[in-house]
Design a protein around this motif. Structure first.
Motif, short mmCIF file in Angstrom:
data_model
loop_
_atom_site.label_atom_id
_atom_site.label_comp_id
_atom_site.label_asym_id
_atom_site.label_seq_id
_atom_site.Cartn_x
_atom_site.Cartn_y
_atom_site.Cartn_z
N GLU A 181 0.65 -1.12 -0.20
CA GLU A 181 0.16 -0.09 0.12
C GLU A 181 0.93 1.32 0.09
O GLU A 181 0.61 2.36 -0.59
N LEU A 182 1.93 1.24 0.80
CA LEU A 182 2.66 2.35 0.97
C LEU A 182 3.44 2.48 -0.49
O LEU A 182 3.77 3.59 -0.94
N GLY A 183 3.83 1.47 -1.12
CA GLY A 183 4.64 1.38 -2.44
C GLY A 183 3.55 1.99 -3.67
O GLY A 183 4.08 2.54 -4.37
N ALA A 184 2.23 1.92 -3.31
CA ALA A 184 1.51 2.45 -4.46
C ALA A 184 1.59 3.89 -4.50
O ALA A 184 1.05 4.56 -5.21
N ARG A 185 2.03 4.60 -3.40
CA ARG A 185 2.02 5.83 -3.26
C ARG A 185 3.32 6.54 -4.06
O ARG A 185 3.34 7.90 -4.15
N HIS A 186 4.15 5.75 -4.66
CA HIS A 186 5.24 6.12 -5.25
C HIS A 186 5.44 5.36 -6.66
O HIS A 186 4.63 4.53 -6.90
N SER A 187 6.11 5.87 -7.62
CA SER A 187 6.23 5.18 -8.67
C SER A 187 7.67 4.71 -8.63
O SER A 187 8.69 5.09 -8.33
N MET A 188 7.60 3.26 -9.39
CA MET A 188 8.72 2.64 -9.52
C MET A 188 9.65 3.18 -10.57
O MET A 188 9.25 3.46 -11.50
N LYS A 189 10.78 3.66 -10.17
CA LYS A 189 11.94 4.24 -11.06
C LYS A 189 12.83 2.98 -11.61
O LYS A 189 13.13 2.24 -10.97
N ARG A 190 12.46 2.78 -12.85
CA ARG A 190 13.30 1.61 -13.75
C ARG A 190 14.55 1.74 -13.50
O ARG A 190 15.21 2.73 -13.89
N ALA A 191 15.25 0.77 -12.75
CA ALA A 191 16.62 0.68 -12.70
C ALA A 191 17.35 0.20 -13.96
O ALA A 191 16.96 -0.63 -14.83
N GLU A 192 18.45 0.89 -14.15
CA GLU A 192 19.44 0.36 -15.32
C GLU A 192 20.24 -0.56 -14.76
O GLU A 192 21.22 -0.34 -14.07
N ILE A 193 19.76 -1.81 -15.25
CA ILE A 193 20.66 -3.07 -14.82
C ILE A 193 21.31 -3.80 -15.93
O ILE A 193 20.51 -3.95 -16.95
N GLY A 194 22.45 -4.19 -15.68
CA GLY A 194 23.14 -5.06 -16.87
C GLY A 194 23.57 -6.47 -16.35
O GLY A 194 23.26 -6.64 -15.14
N HIS A 195 24.24 -7.10 -17.17
CA HIS A 195 24.78 -8.35 -16.90
C HIS A 195 25.71 -8.48 -15.77
O HIS A 195 25.66 -9.28 -15.21
N ASP A 196 26.53 -7.49 -15.55
CA ASP A 196 27.49 -7.56 -14.15
C ASP A 196 26.79 -7.23 -13.20
O ASP A 196 27.50 -7.27 -11.91
N ASP A 197 25.53 -6.61 -12.81
CA ASP A 197 24.97 -6.38 -11.65
C ASP A 197 24.62 -7.81 -10.84
O ASP A 197 24.02 -8.54 -11.59
#
Length: 558
Positions: A191-207
């Motif tokens: 419910e708390l998460g619904a108050r925010h927008s997910m920021k799309r993380a830049e993720i690569g193979h080395d992460d």
């Protein structure tokens, strides 16, 4: 070593895979959601969620971690629960948010939990309330700052959620008293998460995608660093192997092994998510009658497990009454599949029980048997696409085909190393970059690999090597044996002698009958000198028999 195994590949399985098809597991997740949005993704205790619903819920969880907890990118999020709908929500949410998942066995003792949370540096943990009392004991000693608690019924919807939680808490009393100040309920976090927008993380193979802990049964548990590239590579390898035999958007896979275990995580959760399968999560596979009742509700096509799980199913009278008309693939890993179990499996289901092999450090698949085999072949199969194997002696030299040596592996699925353990990481690899598995193996001229045993489990009788897998396979073929484990115990005359621990299928079974059966099937020095009957054998959380525990018991008793 030449890739002689390629000539034995089934039609349609490629020699190489494209592990760059997906930039990350988050990328794969988003593509599957777009493709299979309204299809059922997971079913647990009668409740189902679609790919679209999982997309929305996991985005909320990611937004909670990002916007509410303000965790920095790459922070470690521990997950400590059995197979529940909450697991894929939290797991995919953590990955999509740019975080690293630390899978935790919910049956850990306080000592084991303290070590893993300290070692991983976990900032947050999602935990089932049944195990919160264990966490309460160690919280003052670990870096965890945020605790999200869930219940067995939390995602089942009203009124079922209330009923399940009442039974679990009040009737069965499965939730010991606990008090963790400042904890947040899982539903409240969403419910708390619904108050925010997910920021799309830049993720690569080395992460880093997962810190997957291993070695807890052989010493201090170490975190295998599995990157997005490692896991993407392995699920691509698994998909290439099963691709000719499955249909996208139509499969129903049974997940009895816990998703926090690498086999179930990659093979069931991720590989089948890629092809739009419906994943049936079994929360308590040890309740075999309940498990079989759940199987009866679903037209399942695929099941994975360990030998002990398949054996337990086969010893349930109702299992043979199930409808196997849509059933395609049974894949066994984690421990050796026994001939007696494989034979009975085919007789009951009409399908071959295929053996595969892998390790936590290899994400996990290294070898899988061809899915066009007509019979169980007692091998762990062929190296999967884009995988190199090398079988080497103690000096690091490659041995000839047909000779025993340590199985070494190189490929996109092999971990980067152990978390914060540079010396252990260095020892784990050869100078030319092969991971040392610690397993003794033989490759035949067709490229099939037979696992002889773990180096540490080998029994030395009067200078002769005895491998427990062989002993166990023979003992298990006796009709009166339900389960068996073989270990070496000190012996004044021969250095070590073979001891077997047996769970009886029939009360009348005697030690003499087992020894006589072994004498018919084994060379003299391999025949057990000691037979001990037990009501049950010690096992890991996924049902793998703990030989070490039995060996240690015998040593202390002596």
């Amino acid at each position: 070593m030449d890739k002689i195994w390629l000539k034995s590949y089934p039609p349609g399985v490629p020699a190489e895979i494209d592990h760059h098809q997906f930039a990350s597991l988050a990328d794969l997740f988003e593509q599957s959601v777009r493709k299979y949005g309204n299809r059922t993704a997971y079913i647990n205790m009668g409740k189902s969620i679609t790919y679209e619903e999982l997309d929305r819920l996991s985005a909320r969880f990611a937004a909670y971690l990002q916007g509410e907890l303000k965790l920095p990118r790459g922070a470690r999020v521990a997950l400590m629960m059995p197979n529940l709908l909450q697991y894929p929500v939290a797991m995919f949410g953590s990955l999509r948010g740019g975080y690293t998942v630390v899978n935790v066995n919910p049956l850990y003792t306080a000592r084991e939990l303290e070590h893993q949370l300290k070692d991983s540096g976990a900032d947050a943990i999602v935990i089932l309330e049944n195990f919160a009392h264990t966490l309460e004991h160690v919280l003052p000693k670990v870096p965890v700052r945020h605790v999200i608690v869930t219940s067995l019924g939390e995602m089942l919807g009203f009124p079922k959620s209330a009923i399940v939680n009442f039974v679990v808490r009040r009737i069965k009393k499965m939730v010991p008293a606990w008090h963790i100040q400042g904890h947040v309920r899982f539903s409240a976090a969403l419910e708390l998460g619904a108050r925010h927008s997910m920021k799309r993380a830049e993720i690569g193979h080395d992460d880093i995608a997962f810190l997957q802990y291993t070695g807890g049964t052989t010493g201090t548990a170490k975190g295998a660093v599995l990157t997005h590239g490692n896991i993407v590579g392995n699920l691509q390898q698994a998909h290439a192997w099963i691709g000719p035999y499955v249909k996208e958007g139509e499969e129903v896979i049974i997940t009895a092994l816990p998703l926090y275990h690498i086999f179930s995580l990659t093979a069931n959760c991720l590989t089948f998510f890629k092809i739009g399968a419906t994943n049936v999560l079994i929360t308590n596979p040890r309740d075999i009658p309940g498990f079989v009742k759940e199987l009866a509700k679903h037209p399942f096509t695929v099941i994975t497990g360990v030998n002990t799980l398949f054996n337990a199913l086969l010893n349930n009278a109702d299992f043979a009454k199930l409808d196997f008309s849509r059933f395609k693939i049974a894949l066994g890993g984690g421990m050796a599949v026994q001939q007696a179990v494989a034979d009975k499996w085919k007789k009951v289901t009409g399908k071959v029980l295929y053996e595969a092999y892998g390790l936590t450090e290899t994400s996990p698949a290294v070898t899988i048997n061809p899915l066009d085999l007509a019979e169980f072949n007692h091998s762990i199969g062929l190296p999967v696409s884009s995988t190199e194997v090398s079988i080497r002696d103690d000096d690091g030299n490659e041995v000839a085909v047909g000779q025993r040596g340590e199985l070494c592996v190189r490929g996109p699925q092999v971990m980067k190393g152990y978390w914060n353990r540079p010396e252990d990481s260095a020892r784990a690899f050869t100078a030319d970059g092969f991971f040392r598995t610690g397993d003794i193996a033989v490759m035949d001229e067709q490229g099939f690999i037979r696992l002889v045993d773990r180096k540490k489990d080998m029994i030395l009788v009067s200078g002769f090597n005895v491998y427990p897998n062989e002993i166990e396979d023979v003992v298990a073929s006796h009709p009166g044996v339900l389960e068996v484990a073989a270990v070496g115990v000190p012996d004044e005359r021969s250095g070590e002698a073979v001891k077997v621990f047996v769970v009886k299928k029939y009360p009348a079974l005697t030690a003499e009958a087992i020894v006589a059966h072994c004498r018919e099937n084994l060379t003299g020095y391999k025949v057990p000198h000691h037979v001990e009957f037990r009501d049950e054998l010690p096992k890991t959380n996924v049902g793998k028999i703990l030989r070490r525990a039995l060996r240690d018991e015998s040593a202390h008793a002596g």
